[in-house]
Design a protein around this motif. Structure first.
Motif, PDB file in Angstrom:
ATOM      1  N   VAL A   1     -42.378  -2.145  -0.286  1.00  0.00           N
ATOM      2  CA  VAL A   1     -42.056  -2.728   1.012  1.00  0.00           C
ATOM      3  C   VAL A   1     -41.216  -3.977   0.775  1.00  0.00           C
ATOM      4  O   VAL A   1     -41.566  -4.810  -0.057  1.00  0.00           O
ATOM      5  CB  VAL A   1     -43.345  -3.086   1.788  1.00  0.00           C
TER       6      VAL A   1
ATOM      7  N   THR B   1     -52.765   1.874   7.422  1.00  0.00           N
ATOM      8  CA  THR B   1     -52.371   2.007   6.009  1.00  0.00           C
ATOM      9  C   THR B   1     -53.462   1.462   5.092  1.00  0.00           C
ATOM     10  O   THR B   1     -53.337   0.399   4.498  1.00  0.00           O
ATOM     11  CB  THR B   1     -51.018   1.306   5.746  1.00  0.00           C
TER      12      THR B   1
ATOM     13  N   THR C   1     -49.837  -2.576   5.448  1.00  0.00           N
ATOM     14  CA  THR C   1     -48.896  -3.157   6.426  1.00  0.00           C
ATOM     15  C   THR C   1     -49.152  -2.542   7.791  1.00  0.00           C
ATOM     16  O   THR C   1     -49.855  -3.115   8.613  1.00  0.00           O
ATOM     17  CB  THR C   1     -47.407  -2.944   6.044  1.00  0.00           C
ATOM     18  N   ALA C   2     -48.586  -1.385   8.021  1.00  0.00           N
ATOM     19  CA  ALA C   2     -48.610  -0.815   9.376  1.00  0.00           C
ATOM     20  C   ALA C   2     -49.987  -0.237   9.713  1.00  0.00           C
ATOM     21  O   ALA C   2     -50.879  -0.150   8.859  1.00  0.00           O
ATOM     22  CB  ALA C   2     -47.542   0.261   9.483  1.00  0.00           C
TER      23      ALA C   2
ATOM     24  N   VAL D   1     -45.668 -10.327   5.684  1.00  0.00           N
ATOM     25  CA  VAL D   1     -44.527  -9.788   6.432  1.00  0.00           C
ATOM     26  C   VAL D   1     -44.667  -9.956   7.940  1.00  0.00           C
ATOM     27  O   VAL D   1     -43.747  -9.646   8.678  1.00  0.00           O
ATOM     28  CB  VAL D   1     -44.290  -8.293   6.100  1.00  0.00           C
ATOM     29  N   LEU D   2     -45.828 -10.428   8.405  1.00  0.00           N
ATOM     30  CA  LEU D   2     -45.952 -10.599   9.860  1.00  0.00           C
ATOM     31  C   LEU D   2     -45.225 -11.861  10.297  1.00  0.00           C
ATOM     32  O   LEU D   2     -45.056 -12.803   9.530  1.00  0.00           O
ATOM     33  CB  LEU D   2     -47.406 -10.595  10.315  1.00  0.00           C
ATOM     34  N   GLY D   3     -44.769 -11.859  11.530  1.00  0.00           N
ATOM     35  CA  GLY D   3     -43.896 -12.940  11.953  1.00  0.00           C
ATOM     36  C   GLY D   3     -44.479 -13.924  12.941  1.00  0.00           C
ATOM     37  O   GLY D   3     -43.859 -14.931  13.252  1.00  0.00           O
TER      38      GLY D   3
ATOM     39  N   ARG E   1     -49.395  -7.301   4.299  1.00  0.00           N
ATOM     40  CA  ARG E   1     -49.346  -7.486   5.749  1.00  0.00           C
ATOM     41  C   ARG E   1     -49.196  -8.953   6.149  1.00  0.00           C
ATOM     42  O   ARG E   1     -48.391  -9.299   7.004  1.00  0.00           O
ATOM     43  CB  ARG E   1     -50.642  -6.913   6.328  1.00  0.00           C
TER      44      ARG E   1
END
Lengths: 273, 145
Positions: A233, A195, A191-192, A117-119, A114
């Motif tokens: 992922v 999860t 991630t989402a 991949v977060l922006g 997580r």
């Protein structure tokens, strides 16, 4: 002389765009991952350019710029997370509760992949031949990752206790940094929304700097307690020159858990389904 | 040409499938109602540059001249500073601004701020779009039969 010059010009014309875009190398010959990066993005440029428009933290400088896809968007072509039926129900419960049970709302480390991949927050990678340090602005988290000469020599510590980010050891496979991770607790989301995972989680990350601007990131998650098969992922990290990782002390003024409690006491219905 | 179309489709698929959620600190939908947008104009009375969220307060006058103080939540200082905000310059106590956002589910004078229009007409984002962090339109798993 003229012929050599002509050849050089031809070569540059043919590969012009890629010559200057080659991933830099460290002194030991491996690709150099050093830099400040933004996860979950595919857009080149500095932070402000890449996040204009309706995107993450958009400034509105370029309203015509395409929006970065938000978590509210259905992701076409996505592979459903391969949870066992009982575990999928639990993931759906969190989804239907709009993630009110998100550990990050309590300022706890959000976990991996997580955080990769977060922006919204940058990530800094500092590479040396024997150690790679990854600094995550989000929640002020960090990883110190020993780099071994081979997979066989990449041994985990023998005094591990379960932690939010686990224990990481790395080695190079060609141009890809492979990070083996174990020793997780079961308190993060992968991630989402919803999860979750068990403390039997084993993860392999792969970092490949494919150009000056881009790292291809891949995380393979294996958890025999909650998943039916490995869950892969993929994402990208984009170089953000001029951006610095700053302090983010989440617990400073965290009002949200208290507000959740009040809303629940009032019986306010925020369920999705 | 046909190849180009396939290439374009493949690139689009890759971009869409590789895009990852952009999480804020907490779920928008757990606290705010995307069906309750609100646009208010008023005078800034207080600003808190704090983590995990910055806040500002706005005195808003209704048609009868009654003033109510509203609280707005948004990005943490690190995110604001990266997207064009300057502390004590961009937004100051006493400024007259217009803010667009969404109301809290509890109906109090508390809202999530998205876009702010400052006195000179300049627009800036103070917080993420509605729905950020609340799971999106589809869950990570397929519906359980």
């Amino acid at each position: 002389m003229t012929r050599s010059l002509l050849l050089a010009v031809c070569a540059l014309s043919a590969f012009g765009a890629t010559v200057s875009d080659k991933p830099p190398r460290a002194s030991d010959g491996h690709p150099d991952l050093t830099g400040v990066w933004q996860g979950g993005s595919t857009r080149k440029g500095d932070w402000e350019e890449a996040n204009s428009g309706e995107g993450v933290g958009g400034t509105g400088k370029d309203p015509k710029a395409p929006a970065n896809i938000s978590p509210t968007s259905a992701q076409a072509g996505r592979e459903p997370a391969p949870y066992q039926p009982w575990a999928a129900k639990k993931v759906l419960e969190s989804f239907n509760k709009r993630g009110i049970d998100d550990p990050a709302a309590y300022c706890l480390p959000p976990g991996l992949p997580r955080m990769a991949v977060l922006g919204l927050f940058p990530v800094q990678i500092v590479q040396t031949p024997k150690q790679i340090v990854i600094l995550y602005e989000y929640m002020n988290a960090f990883r110190v990752i020993p780099v071994a000469e081979s997979a066989a020599k990449a041994k985990h510590h023998d005094d591990m206790v379960p932690t939010y980010l686990g224990d990481s050891v790395a080695h190079w496979e060609g141009n890809t940094l492979v990070v083996d991770m174990t020793g997780f607790n079961d308190k993060t989301w992968l991630t989402a929304t919803g999860t979750f995972h068990s403390d039997k989680l084993h993860m392999t990350e792969r970092y490949t700097r494919v150009s000056k601007d881009q790292i291809n990131y891949e995380a393979t998650m294996e958890d025999p307690v909650v998943l039916t098969k490995p869950w892969v992922v993929k994402s990208t990290m984009m170089l953000r020159e001029g951006t610095r990782v700053q302090e983010y002390v989440c617990a400073e003024n965290n009002l949200d858990p208290g507000r959740y409690e009040n809303l629940l006491k009032q019986g306010i219905n925020f369920q999705k389904q | 040409m046909r190849h180009l179309r396939w290439l374009f489709a493949a690139v689009c698929c890759f971009l869409l499938s590789s895009a990852q959620p952009v999480f804020a600190h907490h779920s928008f939908g757990a606290e705010y109602d995307a069906d309750k947008p609100v646009t208010l104009s008023g005078t800034v009375t207080k600003i808190e540059w704090t983590n995990p969220h910055s806040h500002f307060y706005l005195d808003v006058k209704d048609a009868n001249g009654n003033v109510a103080n509203w609280k707005f939540e948004g990005y943490p200082p690190v995110v604001l500073s990266r997207t064009g905000w300057k502390r004590d310059v961009t937004l100051k106590v006493g400024d007259n601004i217009t803010v667009f956002g969404w109301r809290s589910r509890d109906g109090t004078n508390w809202a999530h701020a998205r876009q702010i229009t400052v006195a000179d007409g300049h627009k800036l984002y103070f917080g993420p779009p509605a729905g950020t962090g609340d799971g999106g339109a589809v869950p990570a798993v397929d519906p359980v039969k």
